[in-house]
Design a protein around this motif. Structure first.
Motif, PDB file in Angstrom:
ATOM      1  N   HIS A  56      36.049  37.836   6.710  1.00  0.00           N
ATOM      2  CA  HIS A  56      34.661  37.862   7.172  1.00  0.00           C
ATOM      3  C   HIS A  56      33.876  38.979   6.506  1.00  0.00           C
ATOM      4  O   HIS A  56      32.718  39.195   6.826  1.00  0.00           O
ATOM      5  CB  HIS A  56      34.606  38.010   8.691  1.00  0.00           C
ATOM      6  N   ASP A  57      34.509  39.672   5.556  1.00  0.00           N
ATOM      7  CA  ASP A  57      33.772  40.678   4.802  1.00  0.00           C
ATOM      8  C   ASP A  57      33.013  39.973   3.674  1.00  0.00           C
ATOM      9  O   ASP A  57      32.969  38.737   3.619  1.00  0.00           O
ATOM     10  CB  ASP A  57      34.711  41.778   4.298  1.00  0.00           C
ATOM     11  N   GLU A  58      32.442  40.738   2.772  1.00  0.00           N
ATOM     12  CA  GLU A  58      31.613  40.149   1.710  1.00  0.00           C
ATOM     13  C   GLU A  58      32.403  39.328   0.704  1.00  0.00           C
ATOM     14  O   GLU A  58      31.826  38.557  -0.059  1.00  0.00           O
ATOM     15  CB  GLU A  58      30.812  41.243   0.990  1.00  0.00           C
ATOM     16  N   THR A  59      33.749  39.423   0.705  1.00  0.00           N
ATOM     17  CA  THR A  59      34.557  38.657  -0.251  1.00  0.00           C
ATOM     18  C   THR A  59      34.791  37.219   0.204  1.00  0.00           C
ATOM     19  O   THR A  59      35.239  36.397  -0.583  1.00  0.00           O
ATOM     20  CB  THR A  59      35.926  39.325  -0.494  1.00  0.00           C
ATOM     21  N   GLY A  60      34.494  36.922   1.444  1.00  0.00           N
ATOM     22  CA  GLY A  60      34.687  35.580   1.977  1.00  0.00           C
ATOM     23  C   GLY A  60      33.423  34.754   1.880  1.00  0.00           C
ATOM     24  O   GLY A  60      32.490  35.082   1.143  1.00  0.00           O
ATOM     25  N   HIS A  61      33.388  33.694   2.646  1.00  0.00           N
ATOM     26  CA  HIS A  61      32.225  32.801   2.616  1.00  0.00           C
ATOM     27  C   HIS A  61      31.458  32.783   3.935  1.00  0.00           C
ATOM     28  O   HIS A  61      30.528  32.010   4.102  1.00  0.00           O
ATOM     29  CB  HIS A  61      32.649  31.378   2.240  1.00  0.00           C
ATOM     30  N   THR A  62      31.808  33.659   4.858  1.00  0.00           N
ATOM     31  CA  THR A  62      31.130  33.683   6.154  1.00  0.00           C
ATOM     32  C   THR A  62      29.628  33.840   5.980  1.00  0.00           C
ATOM     33  O   THR A  62      28.841  33.157   6.626  1.00  0.00           O
ATOM     34  CB  THR A  62      31.695  34.828   7.022  1.00  0.00           C
ATOM     35  N   TRP A  63      29.229  34.720   5.092  1.00  0.00           N
ATOM     36  CA  TRP A  63      27.808  35.001   4.905  1.00  0.00           C
ATOM     37  C   TRP A  63      27.048  33.831   4.275  1.00  0.00           C
ATOM     38  O   TRP A  63      25.829  33.839   4.242  1.00  0.00           O
ATOM     39  CB  TRP A  63      27.607  36.278   4.087  1.00  0.00           C
ATOM     40  N   HIS A  64      27.753  32.802   3.828  1.00  0.00           N
ATOM     41  CA  HIS A  64      27.102  31.612   3.274  1.00  0.00           C
ATOM     42  C   HIS A  64      26.524  30.727   4.382  1.00  0.00           C
ATOM     43  O   HIS A  64      25.804  29.781   4.095  1.00  0.00           O
ATOM     44  CB  HIS A  64      28.091  30.777   2.469  1.00  0.00           C
ATOM     45  N   HIS A  65      26.876  31.004   5.619  1.00  0.00           N
ATOM     46  CA  HIS A  65      26.466  30.179   6.759  1.00  0.00           C
ATOM     47  C   HIS A  65      25.419  30.887   7.605  1.00  0.00           C
ATOM     48  O   HIS A  65      25.396  32.114   7.691  1.00  0.00           O
ATOM     49  CB  HIS A  65      27.680  29.860   7.637  1.00  0.00           C
ATOM     50  N   THR A  66      24.583  30.100   8.260  1.00  0.00           N
ATOM     51  CA  THR A  66      23.588  30.668   9.172  1.00  0.00           C
ATOM     52  C   THR A  66      24.280  31.196  10.420  1.00  0.00           C
ATOM     53  O   THR A  66      25.414  30.806  10.740  1.00  0.00           O
ATOM     54  CB  THR A  66      22.552  29.614   9.605  1.00  0.00           C
TER      55      THR A  66
ATOM     56  N   TRP B 283      28.646  44.030   6.360  1.00  0.00           N
ATOM     57  CA  TRP B 283      28.273  43.497   5.050  1.00  0.00           C
ATOM     58  C   TRP B 283      27.336  44.463   4.327  1.00  0.00           C
ATOM     59  O   TRP B 283      26.450  45.061   4.947  1.00  0.00           O
ATOM     60  CB  TRP B 283      27.571  42.156   5.181  1.00  0.00           C
ATOM     61  N   PRO B 284      27.480  44.567   3.002  1.00  0.00           N
ATOM     62  CA  PRO B 284      26.493  45.340   2.238  1.00  0.00           C
ATOM     63  C   PRO B 284      25.110  44.694   2.365  1.00  0.00           C
ATOM     64  O   PRO B 284      24.992  43.482   2.599  1.00  0.00           O
ATOM     65  CB  PRO B 284      27.000  45.235   0.793  1.00  0.00           C
ATOM     66  N   GLY B 285      24.071  45.503   2.199  1.00  0.00           N
ATOM     67  CA  GLY B 285      22.698  45.022   2.348  1.00  0.00           C
ATOM     68  C   GLY B 285      22.363  43.817   1.497  1.00  0.00           C
ATOM     69  O   GLY B 285      21.692  42.888   1.951  1.00  0.00           O
TER      70      GLY B 285
ATOM     71  N   ALA C 181      21.212  40.210   2.964  1.00  0.00           N
ATOM     72  CA  ALA C 181      19.939  39.625   2.546  1.00  0.00           C
ATOM     73  C   ALA C 181      20.110  38.212   2.004  1.00  0.00           C
ATOM     74  O   ALA C 181      19.168  37.410   2.057  1.00  0.00           O
ATOM     75  CB  ALA C 181      19.280  40.507   1.485  1.00  0.00           C
ATOM     76  N   ARG C 182      21.290  37.887   1.500  1.00  0.00           N
ATOM     77  CA  ARG C 182      21.534  36.552   0.929  1.00  0.00           C
ATOM     78  C   ARG C 182      22.002  35.533   1.956  1.00  0.00           C
ATOM     79  O   ARG C 182      22.068  34.342   1.658  1.00  0.00           O
ATOM     80  CB  ARG C 182      22.546  36.656  -0.208  1.00  0.00           C
ATOM     81  N   GLN C 183      22.335  35.981   3.172  1.00  0.00           N
ATOM     82  CA  GLN C 183      22.772  35.037   4.200  1.00  0.00           C
ATOM     83  C   GLN C 183      21.627  34.071   4.510  1.00  0.00           C
ATOM     84  O   GLN C 183      20.502  34.495   4.760  1.00  0.00           O
ATOM     85  CB  GLN C 183      23.190  35.760   5.472  1.00  0.00           C
ATOM     86  N   PRO C 184      21.900  32.777   4.495  1.00  0.00           N
ATOM     87  CA  PRO C 184      20.839  31.818   4.800  1.00  0.00           C
ATOM     88  C   PRO C 184      20.425  31.898   6.261  1.00  0.00           C
ATOM     89  O   PRO C 184      21.223  32.229   7.139  1.00  0.00           O
ATOM     90  CB  PRO C 184      21.461  30.455   4.478  1.00  0.00           C
TER      91      PRO C 184
ATOM     92  N   GLU D 283      18.990  30.679  22.414  1.00  0.00           N
ATOM     93  CA  GLU D 283      18.075  31.446  21.577  1.00  0.00           C
ATOM     94  C   GLU D 283      18.390  32.929  21.657  1.00  0.00           C
ATOM     95  O   GLU D 283      17.700  33.698  22.300  1.00  0.00           O
ATOM     96  CB  GLU D 283      16.635  31.152  21.985  1.00  0.00           C
ATOM     97  N   ARG D 284      19.458  33.294  21.017  1.00  0.00           N
ATOM     98  CA  ARG D 284      19.865  34.685  20.868  1.00  0.00           C
ATOM     99  C   ARG D 284      20.173  34.869  19.396  1.00  0.00           C
ATOM    100  O   ARG D 284      20.133  33.917  18.622  1.00  0.00           O
ATOM    101  CB  ARG D 284      21.093  34.973  21.725  1.00  0.00           C
ATOM    102  N   HIS D 285      20.497  36.047  19.014  1.00  0.00           N
ATOM    103  CA  HIS D 285      20.853  36.241  17.614  1.00  0.00           C
ATOM    104  C   HIS D 285      21.817  37.401  17.472  1.00  0.00           C
ATOM    105  O   HIS D 285      22.030  38.167  18.398  1.00  0.00           O
ATOM    106  CB  HIS D 285      19.612  36.431  16.753  1.00  0.00           C
ATOM    107  N   ALA D 286      22.399  37.478  16.296  1.00  0.00           N
ATOM    108  CA  ALA D 286      23.339  38.536  15.957  1.00  0.00           C
ATOM    109  C   ALA D 286      22.571  39.593  15.174  1.00  0.00           C
ATOM    110  O   ALA D 286      22.161  39.353  14.047  1.00  0.00           O
ATOM    111  CB  ALA D 286      24.479  37.970  15.119  1.00  0.00           C
ATOM    112  N   ASP D 287      22.367  40.743  15.794  1.00  0.00           N
ATOM    113  CA  ASP D 287      21.586  41.805  15.169  1.00  0.00           C
ATOM    114  C   ASP D 287      22.506  42.936  14.713  1.00  0.00           C
ATOM    115  O   ASP D 287      22.972  43.724  15.544  1.00  0.00           O
ATOM    116  CB  ASP D 287      20.549  42.329  16.152  1.00  0.00           C
ATOM    117  N   PRO D 288      22.771  43.031  13.419  1.00  0.00           N
ATOM    118  CA  PRO D 288      23.662  44.079  12.930  1.00  0.00           C
ATOM    119  C   PRO D 288      23.094  45.487  13.093  1.00  0.00           C
ATOM    120  O   PRO D 288      23.808  46.472  12.891  1.00  0.00           O
ATOM    121  CB  PRO D 288      23.861  43.720  11.453  1.00  0.00           C
ATOM    122  N   ASN D 289      21.834  45.601  13.473  1.00  0.00           N
ATOM    123  CA  ASN D 289      21.204  46.903  13.695  1.00  0.00           C
ATOM    124  C   ASN D 289      21.164  47.294  15.170  1.00  0.00           C
ATOM    125  O   ASN D 289      20.683  48.376  15.498  1.00  0.00           O
ATOM    126  CB  ASN D 289      19.784  46.903  13.121  1.00  0.00           C
TER     127      ASN D 289
END
Length: 161
Positions: free
Chosen positions: A86-96, A144-146, A150-153, A36-42
């Motif tokens: 792994h930038d916004e042009t790929g599909h990484t952000w499509h995954h949780t 990743w752009p905002g 925001a669209r990452q599941p 139970e950890r998470h990836a916090d870009p902030n």
């Protein structure tokens, strides 16, 4: 005659249900849970650690600027796909985050990939700590752009893929 056929059908369904339950239970028992950890870009410290770990362990395949390998959607001669960006042009952000954590820790294999799928993505279990994996994900997400972020599941968004 009809009674025997009904009994066989009932026993077959019962056996199928028991087998399905056994497979599901085995998945719960043998599939490691995600801490139970998470990836916090902030989180600046997590991102800083993640950038260092990424540069030392991931950039050789996924690119210094997260750009991936050329023609990443075209299979190589061995049938495997090049490393995706792994930038916004790929599909990484499509995954949780959980899916990305599991892929990084365990490698890209079933059930995270189709049965028989072969990948050059190694398992980093024993190479990177869980905190380092989460930090790499935080670093990637920080780039990743905002609107992509925001669209990452995520499970709390109800759009888990």
């Amino acid at each position: 005659m009809k009674m025997r056929a009904r009994q066989r059908l009932l026993y077959g369904r019962l056996l199928g249900a028991v087998a399905a339950a056994a497979v599901i239970m085995a998945g719960w028992v043998f599939w490691p849970s995600v801490p139970e950890r998470h990836a916090d870009p902030n989180d600046a410290l997590q991102v800083e650690l993640g950038e260092a770990v990424y540069r030392n362990n991931c950039a050789s395949c996924h690119g210094v600027n997260l750009e991936g390998q050329p023609d990443w959607r075209v299979r190589k001669l061995d049938g495997r796909l090049p490393a995706p960006p792994h930038d916004e042009t790929g599909h990484t952000w499509h995954h949780t985050d959980e899916q990305l954590f599991r892929i990084t820790k365990l490698g890209l294999r079933p059930p995270l990939a189709p049965e028989g799928y072969q990948s050059d993505m190694p398992a980093f279990d024993g190479v990177l700590s869980d905190d380092e994996i989460w930090a790499v994900l935080a670093f990637i997400k920080s780039r990743w752009p905002g609107e992509v972020l925001a669209r990452q599941p995520s499970p709390d968004k109800g759009n888990n893929r």
